[in-house]
Design a protein around this motif. Structure first.
Motif, mmCIF file in Angstrom:
data_model
loop_
_atom_site.group_PDB
_atom_site.id
_atom_site.type_symbol
_atom_site.label_atom_id
_atom_site.label_comp_id
_atom_site.label_asym_id
_atom_site.label_seq_id
_atom_site.Cartn_x
_atom_site.Cartn_y
_atom_site.Cartn_z
ATOM 1 N N VAL A 1 5.154 -4.935 13.625
ATOM 2 C CA VAL A 1 4.430 -5.456 12.469
ATOM 3 C C VAL A 1 4.315 -4.338 11.445
ATOM 4 C CG1 VAL A 1 3.125 -7.159 13.792
ATOM 5 C CG2 VAL A 1 2.168 -4.867 13.438
ATOM 6 N N THR A 2 4.015 -4.721 10.220
ATOM 7 C CA THR A 2 3.774 -3.751 9.158
ATOM 8 C C THR A 2 2.295 -3.803 8.791
ATOM 9 O OG1 THR A 2 6.015 -3.965 8.284
ATOM 10 C CG2 THR A 2 4.356 -3.073 6.795
ATOM 11 N N SER A 3 1.692 -2.649 8.727
ATOM 12 C CA SER A 3 0.268 -2.542 8.410
ATOM 13 C C SER A 3 0.110 -1.913 7.028
ATOM 14 C CB SER A 3 -0.451 -1.682 9.462
ATOM 15 O OG SER A 3 -1.788 -1.444 9.094
ATOM 16 N N VAL A 4 -0.667 -2.559 6.184
ATOM 17 C CA VAL A 4 -0.979 -2.038 4.852
ATOM 18 C C VAL A 4 -2.474 -1.735 4.806
ATOM 19 C CG1 VAL A 4 -0.899 -2.438 2.364
ATOM 20 C CG2 VAL A 4 0.838 -3.483 3.851
ATOM 21 N N THR A 5 -2.810 -0.485 4.624
ATOM 22 C CA THR A 5 -4.216 -0.097 4.491
ATOM 23 C C THR A 5 -4.507 0.114 3.013
ATOM 24 O OG1 THR A 5 -4.243 0.976 6.651
ATOM 25 C CG2 THR A 5 -5.991 1.573 5.106
ATOM 26 N N ARG A 6 -5.489 -0.615 2.502
ATOM 27 C CA ARG A 6 -5.813 -0.494 1.074
ATOM 28 C C ARG A 6 -7.239 0.030 0.907
ATOM 29 N NH1 ARG A 6 -5.906 -6.456 1.393
ATOM 30 N NH2 ARG A 6 -8.067 -7.161 1.303
ATOM 31 N N THR A 7 -7.405 0.853 -0.102
ATOM 32 C CA THR A 7 -8.713 1.357 -0.494
ATOM 33 C C THR A 7 -8.902 1.023 -1.960
ATOM 34 O OG1 THR A 7 -8.449 3.205 1.064
ATOM 35 C CG2 THR A 7 -10.231 3.381 -0.559
ATOM 36 N N VAL A 8 -9.990 0.299 -2.273
ATOM 37 C CA VAL A 8 -10.224 -0.157 -3.649
ATOM 38 C C VAL A 8 -11.465 0.523 -4.201
ATOM 39 C CG1 VAL A 8 -10.532 -2.151 -5.158
ATOM 40 C CG2 VAL A 8 -9.223 -2.398 -3.027
ATOM 41 N N TRP A 9 -11.297 1.153 -5.379
ATOM 42 C CA TRP A 9 -12.402 1.834 -6.043
ATOM 43 C C TRP A 9 -12.911 1.035 -7.241
ATOM 44 C CZ3 TRP A 9 -8.472 4.544 -3.789
ATOM 45 C CH2 TRP A 9 -8.809 5.662 -2.986
ATOM 46 N N LEU A 10 -14.196 1.211 -7.531
ATOM 47 C CA LEU A 10 -14.776 0.688 -8.756
ATOM 48 C C LEU A 10 -14.669 1.757 -9.844
ATOM 49 C CD1 LEU A 10 -18.046 -0.926 -7.325
ATOM 50 C CD2 LEU A 10 -15.893 -2.086 -7.889
ATOM 51 N N VAL B 1 -16.266 3.319 -3.579
ATOM 52 C CA VAL B 1 -15.287 2.498 -2.860
ATOM 53 C C VAL B 1 -15.936 1.155 -2.567
ATOM 54 C CG1 VAL B 1 -13.925 2.241 -0.757
ATOM 55 C CG2 VAL B 1 -14.135 4.487 -1.836
ATOM 56 N N VAL B 2 -15.288 0.068 -2.982
ATOM 57 C CA VAL B 2 -15.863 -1.261 -2.768
ATOM 58 C C VAL B 2 -15.339 -1.915 -1.492
ATOM 59 C CG1 VAL B 2 -14.131 -2.516 -4.119
ATOM 60 C CG2 VAL B 2 -16.440 -3.449 -3.916
ATOM 61 N N GLU B 3 -14.131 -1.498 -1.052
ATOM 62 C CA GLU B 3 -13.546 -2.114 0.145
ATOM 63 C C GLU B 3 -12.452 -1.234 0.717
ATOM 64 O OE1 GLU B 3 -11.475 -6.429 0.921
ATOM 65 O OE2 GLU B 3 -10.368 -4.972 -0.303
ATOM 66 N N VAL B 4 -12.394 -1.182 2.038
ATOM 67 C CA VAL B 4 -11.226 -0.672 2.757
ATOM 68 C C VAL B 4 -10.750 -1.820 3.629
ATOM 69 C CG1 VAL B 4 -10.404 0.909 4.543
ATOM 70 C CG2 VAL B 4 -11.899 1.747 2.735
ATOM 71 N N ALA B 5 -9.454 -2.088 3.639
ATOM 72 C CA ALA B 5 -8.942 -3.217 4.410
ATOM 73 C C ALA B 5 -7.596 -2.879 5.021
ATOM 74 C CB ALA B 5 -8.818 -4.461 3.529
ATOM 75 N N THR B 6 -7.316 -3.514 6.150
ATOM 76 C CA THR B 6 -5.994 -3.423 6.753
ATOM 77 C C THR B 6 -5.377 -4.814 6.758
ATOM 78 O OG1 THR B 6 -6.908 -3.739 8.981
ATOM 79 C CG2 THR B 6 -6.597 -1.481 8.223
ATOM 80 N N LYS B 7 -4.154 -4.908 6.308
ATOM 81 C CA LYS B 7 -3.411 -6.173 6.292
ATOM 82 C C LYS B 7 -2.214 -6.032 7.221
ATOM 83 C CE LYS B 7 -1.014 -7.293 2.575
ATOM 84 N NZ LYS B 7 -0.712 -7.804 1.215
ATOM 85 N N ILE B 8 -2.061 -6.989 8.135
ATOM 86 C CA ILE B 8 -0.976 -6.953 9.111
ATOM 87 C C ILE B 8 -0.026 -8.104 8.833
ATOM 88 C CG2 ILE B 8 -0.383 -6.897 11.561
ATOM 89 C CD1 ILE B 8 -2.244 -4.636 10.655
ATOM 90 N N VAL B 9 1.259 -7.792 8.644
ATOM 91 C CA VAL B 9 2.276 -8.820 8.391
ATOM 92 C C VAL B 9 3.421 -8.636 9.373
ATOM 93 C CG1 VAL B 9 1.702 -8.933 5.930
ATOM 94 C CG2 VAL B 9 3.544 -7.424 6.692
ATOM 95 N N ARG B 10 4.250 -9.657 9.488
ATOM 96 C CA ARG B 10 5.456 -9.546 10.309
ATOM 97 C C ARG B 10 6.303 -8.388 9.803
ATOM 98 N NH1 ARG B 10 7.498 -14.914 12.189
ATOM 99 N NH2 ARG B 10 5.771 -16.405 12.075
ATOM 100 N N GLY B 11 7.004 -7.748 10.724
ATOM 101 C CA GLY B 11 7.816 -6.607 10.340
ATOM 102 C C GLY B 11 8.875 -6.932 9.304
ATOM 103 N N ALA B 12 9.347 -8.193 9.287
ATOM 104 C CA ALA B 12 10.404 -8.580 8.358
ATOM 105 C C ALA B 12 9.862 -9.119 7.039
ATOM 106 C CB ALA B 12 11.287 -9.634 8.996
ATOM 107 N N SER B 13 8.533 -9.145 6.885
ATOM 108 C CA SER B 13 7.949 -9.684 5.654
ATOM 109 C C SER B 13 8.289 -8.831 4.451
ATOM 110 C CB SER B 13 6.423 -9.779 5.774
ATOM 111 O OG SER B 13 6.047 -10.720 6.742
ATOM 112 N N VAL B 14 8.433 -9.468 3.300
ATOM 113 C CA VAL B 14 8.610 -8.754 2.047
ATOM 114 C C VAL B 14 7.227 -8.440 1.502
ATOM 115 C CG1 VAL B 14 9.445 -8.894 -0.323
ATOM 116 C CG2 VAL B 14 10.790 -9.900 1.530
ATOM 117 N N LEU B 15 6.961 -7.164 1.256
ATOM 118 C CA LEU B 15 5.710 -6.748 0.630
ATOM 119 C C LEU B 15 6.004 -6.520 -0.852
ATOM 120 C CD1 LEU B 15 4.528 -4.172 3.318
ATOM 121 C CD2 LEU B 15 3.649 -6.487 2.950
ATOM 122 N N ARG B 16 5.224 -7.160 -1.702
ATOM 123 C CA ARG B 16 5.548 -7.097 -3.124
ATOM 124 C C ARG B 16 4.280 -6.877 -3.932
ATOM 125 N NH1 ARG B 16 8.074 -11.900 -3.858
ATOM 126 N NH2 ARG B 16 10.125 -10.972 -3.562
#
Length: 239
Positions: free
Chosen positions: A205-214, A219-234
């Motif tokens: 799988v592909t993991s995207v860790t995002r940190t969002v600032w105001l 920091v308003v949010e930290v999140a991890t998004k997990i997608v299939r390894g073959a997914s297109v991230l755009r």
């Protein structure tokens, strides 16, 4: 649209059709000349509108078919923020978000360092599964510090807020400023493979860790998004 229609209006018109599913991945877009005739604009205006859609990752060129709606992908935060600003929704028309779990946990080290708190500090974690057309797209777990939860107590409930970061930014009187998205690949863990419909429990799988600032620097949010390894991230970001 009138003869004075600008390229931004035309781009927004087709963006909405794509968002709502009126135009679906693989559908052929009207030719530039068809856009000119329908909206009463010059070739330069129609071509610039199409350029905006391409830059946003919504369309792509296809051999023999001209311009088509781009294949489904997992969008980054800039696209989600733009979508929420235009429609009041952070999801596309055919997307759904199911809250799987809402808990208070001690912040793991990787989350704590991004939230700028000590490891083990209580944070609220919201885990959800986003599907498109009934098929799972990604798993996402968002972590919110205490000051965000105090401003948005709705985050402790197992129901969608319709745009958690946007709601938090509004309540905290500071707009979202920027996001850092970090991408890694790894074997699926726990129930990730099952929820994403993967055949092998240890699928990649592909993991995207995002940190969002105001804008005020918090920091308003930290999140991890997990997608299939073959997914297109755009995602597309202004530079």
């Amino acid at each position: 649209m009138s003869a004075r229609t600008g390229y931004a209006q035309i781009a927004a018109h087709y963006r909405e059709k794509i968002r709502t599913g009126a135009l679906r991945p693989g559908d052929r877009m009207p030719t530039v000349r068809e856009v000119m005739a329908e909206h009463g604009v010059s070739m330069a205006t129609a071509a610039r509108a199409y350029k905006e859609l391409k830059i946003s990752g919504l369309t792509s060129a296809s051999s023999g078919a001209g311009t088509i709606v781009a294949p489904h992908s997992s969008s980054g935060i800039p696209a989600r923020v733009e979508m929420h600003a235009e429609s009041g929704r952070a999801l596309a028309g055919d997307e759904t978000s199911d809250i799987l779990e809402v808990t208070t946990i001690g912040a793991p080290e990787a989350v704590a360092s991004r939230l700028e708190v000590e490891p083990g500090t209580p944070v609220t974690a919201r885990r959800r599964l986003v599907s498109r057309g009934g098929a799972p797209v990604h798993l996402s777990t968002s972590y919110y510090p205490q000051y965000v939860v105090e401003a948005v107590p709705e985050l402790t409930r197992p129901s969608s807020t319709g745009g958690s970061r946007e709601l938090a930014a509004s309540r905290l009187n500071s707009a979202q400023s920027h996001v850092l998205e970090e991408v890694t690949s790894r074997p699926a863990e726990g129930d990730e493979a099952e929820l994403l419909g993967l055949s092998a429990p240890r699928s990649t799988v592909t993991s995207v860790t995002r940190t969002v600032w105001l804008r005020d620097g918090r920091v308003v949010e930290v999140a991890t998004k997990i997608v299939r390894g073959a997914s297109v991230l755009r995602w597309s970001s202004a530079l």
